[in-house]
Scaffold this active site. Structure first.
Site, PDB file in Angstrom:
ATOM      1  CB  CYS A 262      -1.207   0.147   1.068  1.00 43.64           C
ATOM      2  SG  CYS A 262      -2.103  -1.369   1.470  1.00 43.64           S
TER       3      CYS A 262
ATOM      4  CG  ASN B  71      -6.476  -1.079   1.058  1.00 45.56           C
ATOM      5  OD1 ASN B  71      -6.074  -0.311   0.739  1.00 45.56           O
ATOM      6  ND2 ASN B  71      -6.040  -0.755   2.824  1.00 45.56           N
TER       7      ASN B  71
ATOM      8  CG  HIS C 119      -3.081   3.102   2.558  1.00 53.72           C
ATOM      9  ND1 HIS C 119      -3.708   2.668   0.709  1.00 53.72           N
ATOM     10  CD2 HIS C 119      -3.574   2.808   2.403  1.00 53.72           C
ATOM     11  CE1 HIS C 119      -4.087   1.460   1.140  1.00 53.72           C
ATOM     12  NE2 HIS C 119      -3.755   1.610   2.074  1.00 53.72           N
TER      13      HIS C 119
HETATM   14  O1  UT7 Z   1      -3.735  -1.118   3.711  1.00 54.26           O
HETATM   15  C1  UT7 Z   1      -4.049  -1.293   5.410  1.00 54.26           C
HETATM   16  C2  UT7 Z   1      -4.503  -2.330   5.754  1.00 54.26           C
HETATM   17  N1  UT7 Z   1      -5.086  -2.677   6.895  1.00 54.26           N
HETATM   18  C3  UT7 Z   1      -5.643  -2.210   7.313  1.00 54.26           C
HETATM   19  O2  UT7 Z   1      -6.284  -0.807   6.842  1.00 54.26           O
HETATM   20  C4  UT7 Z   1      -6.281  -2.148   8.438  1.00 54.26           C
HETATM   21  C5  UT7 Z   1      -6.690  -1.772  10.163  1.00 54.26           C
HETATM   22  N2  UT7 Z   1      -7.124  -2.092  10.716  1.00 54.26           N
HETATM   23  C6  UT7 Z   1      -8.896  -1.693  10.481  1.00 54.26           C
HETATM   24  O3  UT7 Z   1      -8.822  -1.619   9.602  1.00 54.26           O
HETATM   25  C7  UT7 Z   1      -9.335  -2.593  11.837  1.00 54.26           C
HETATM   26  O4  UT7 Z   1      -8.466  -3.103  12.661  1.00 54.26           O
HETATM   27  C8  UT7 Z   1     -10.855  -3.536  11.223  1.00 54.26           C
HETATM   28  C9  UT7 Z   1     -12.047  -2.384  10.208  1.00 54.26           C
HETATM   29  C10 UT7 Z   1      -9.970  -4.434  10.614  1.00 54.26           C
HETATM   30  C11 UT7 Z   1     -11.166  -4.058  12.278  1.00 54.26           C
HETATM   31  O5  UT7 Z   1     -12.117  -2.963  13.144  1.00 54.26           O
HETATM   32  P1  UT7 Z   1     -11.751  -2.924  14.564  1.00 54.26           P
HETATM   33  O6  UT7 Z   1     -12.903  -2.169  15.038  1.00 54.26           O
HETATM   34  O7  UT7 Z   1     -10.531  -3.886  15.138  1.00 54.26           O
HETATM   35  O8  UT7 Z   1     -12.440  -4.697  14.919  1.00 54.26           O
HETATM   36  P2  UT7 Z   1     -11.616  -6.230  15.609  1.00 54.26           P
HETATM   37  O9  UT7 Z   1     -10.542  -6.737  14.853  1.00 54.26           O
HETATM   38  O10 UT7 Z   1     -11.342  -5.480  17.244  1.00 54.26           O
HETATM   39  O11 UT7 Z   1     -13.059  -6.901  15.371  1.00 54.26           O
HETATM   40  C12 UT7 Z   1     -13.829  -6.452  15.863  1.00 54.26           C
HETATM   41  C13 UT7 Z   1     -15.536  -7.804  16.591  1.00 54.26           C
HETATM   42  C14 UT7 Z   1     -14.261  -9.031  16.436  1.00 54.26           C
HETATM   43  O12 UT7 Z   1     -15.499 -10.015  16.911  1.00 54.26           O
HETATM   44  P3  UT7 Z   1     -15.705 -10.071  18.547  1.00 54.26           P
HETATM   45  O13 UT7 Z   1     -14.616 -10.772  18.688  1.00 54.26           O
HETATM   46  O14 UT7 Z   1     -15.690  -8.624  19.335  1.00 54.26           O
HETATM   47  O15 UT7 Z   1     -16.841 -11.276  18.938  1.00 54.26           O
HETATM   48  C15 UT7 Z   1     -14.586  -9.408  15.166  1.00 54.26           C
HETATM   49  O16 UT7 Z   1     -14.604 -10.991  14.523  1.00 54.26           O
HETATM   50  O17 UT7 Z   1     -16.007  -7.512  14.638  1.00 54.26           O
HETATM   51  C16 UT7 Z   1     -15.930  -8.791  14.897  1.00 54.26           C
HETATM   52  N3  UT7 Z   1     -15.465  -8.517  12.731  1.00 54.26           N
HETATM   53  C17 UT7 Z   1     -16.568  -8.241  12.376  1.00 54.26           C
HETATM   54  N4  UT7 Z   1     -17.914  -8.574  12.404  1.00 54.26           N
HETATM   55  C18 UT7 Z   1     -18.785  -7.448  11.544  1.00 54.26           C
HETATM   56  C19 UT7 Z   1     -14.687  -7.901  11.973  1.00 54.26           C
HETATM   57  N5  UT7 Z   1     -14.986  -8.096  10.528  1.00 54.26           N
HETATM   58  C20 UT7 Z   1     -16.539  -7.735  10.585  1.00 54.26           C
HETATM   59  C21 UT7 Z   1     -17.245  -7.769  10.220  1.00 54.26           C
HETATM   60  N6  UT7 Z   1     -19.096  -7.604   9.742  1.00 54.26           N
HETATM   61  N7  UT7 Z   1     -17.165  -7.679   8.923  1.00 54.26           N
END
Ligand code: UT7
Length: 319
Positions: free
Chosen positions: A113, A276, A246
């Protein structure tokens, strides 16, 4: 002194649009979760027949036209991609052939990225050295090919697309400063840890990510490298007219602008309708804001990349 300046921009998005509701029909997710956590509303997905070089070709044609540059005047083609058409030759060589030209230097840059910022800094260095006069710098991706479409934590985040700029040698900047960094010890945060051996996939062909780890790393380094680049250019943050980080997640964008002390109205955000698009995200956003007349000649634009590697970098340019 020779500088390089952005003489024209272009971009291309494949026509097929996928909404958050399209994911909710087949996965345990929702439009509300995706919007709230990422700011993404929709993304474009390439047809199976479309490769990165096809997307790159459309974006390149638009950038060449905008700059009034015939393809045969290009001395250097640099394509940033992590989703190349082939293992080899490079997507840049395939793009060169599709543009109907031959002879100029062409190679790919692989910095995920951060790829566009890496490619821009590379081309800028060639132009500043006097070796080349005109460069085509492209970010093109079909990330939809490397996603596990059953993994809700990753597949909702990405989209396909391409963006391009023509860099031209000039007596005035142009690009004032670029800064690039990498830390290979962070490979575990974000990778596609696979390859092909004897006709078999070895490892995984799918993107794997520690979302929260990436989030924290990105916000930290986008702040640091933004400051480092503006300082290397001998300018202050107040002199920056537009910040194009980005386009990964609207919360990363907002936090970066806040930490850098850049006002929300100077933040370019297109992640809601592009998702993204990895190396394509910065030039796609740049082209959209140039074509809509928001980014105008004379404006100072701070472009920032961060991604797998880990890699990060920034470039400050007067348009
Ligand atoms: O170019 C670089 C590429 N990567 C990025 O930019 C990613 C950077 N990170 C992020 O943008 C965020 O960390 C995410 C959007 C990936 C995730 O958001 P978060 O607020 O950090 O959520 P989390 O990983 O802490 O997950 C919270 C909950 C989890 O469930 P439990 O364990 O609390 O029951 C996940 O399983 O959200 C769940 N979850 C979802 N729920 C509904 C994860 N993905 C999804 C989804 N829909 N698509």
């Amino acid at each position: 002194m020779i500088y390089s300046r952005i003489a024209g921009t272009g971009s291309y998005l494949p026509p097929r649009v996928m909404t958050n509701d399209d994911f909710a029909k087949r996965l345990d997710t929702s439009d509300a979760w995706i919007r709230e956590r990422t700011g993404i509303v929709q993304r474009h997905i390439a047809d199976e027949a479309q490769c990165s070089s096809d997307l790159a070709l459309e974006a390149s044609r638009a950038a060449l036209q905008a700059s009034g540059t015939p393809a045969q005047d290009v001395d250097l083609i640099v394509v940033a991609t992590s989703t190349p058409d082939y293992i080899f030759p490079s997507t840049a060589c395939l793009l060169q052939a599709k543009l109907g030209v031959r002879g100029c230097a062409a190679f790919d840059v692989q910095a995920v990225c951060s790829g566009f910022v890496y490619a821009l800094a590379t081309a800028d260095t060639f132009l500043k050295s006097g070796q080349y006069r005109k460069a085509l710098v492209v970010g093109a991706e079909v990330f939809s090919r490397i996603l596990d479409w059953d993994d809700r934590a990753t597949c909702v985040l990405f989209g396909d697309g391409a963006g391009a700029v023509v860099l031209a040698a000039d007596s005035k900047p142009g690009i004032h400063a670029s800064v690039l960094h990498a830390d290979g010890s962070q490979v575990g945060l974000l990778s596609v840890p696979g390859n092909v051996c004897k006709g078999q996939i070895v490892g995984s062909p799918f993107l794997q990510m520690n979302g929260q780890g990436v989030f924290k790393f990105a916000v930290k380094v986008l702040d640091e490298v933004g400051r480092e680049t503006v300082s290397r250019a001998g300018m202050s943050m107040e002199e920056v007219d537009w910040l194009i980080p980005h386009q990964a997640n609207v919360r990363i964008l907002d936090a970066t602008a806040r930490k850098l002390g850049i006002a929300p109205e100077k933040l370019v955000s297109t992640v809601d309708h592009h998702g993204n698009t990895s190396a394509a995200s910065v030039p796609l956003a740049l082209d959209e804001f140039v074509r809509s007349g928001k980014i105008r000649p004379g404006h100072r634009v701070l472009m920032e990349g961060v991604g797998g590697g880990f890699t990060w970098g920034a470039s400050l340019a007067t348009m």
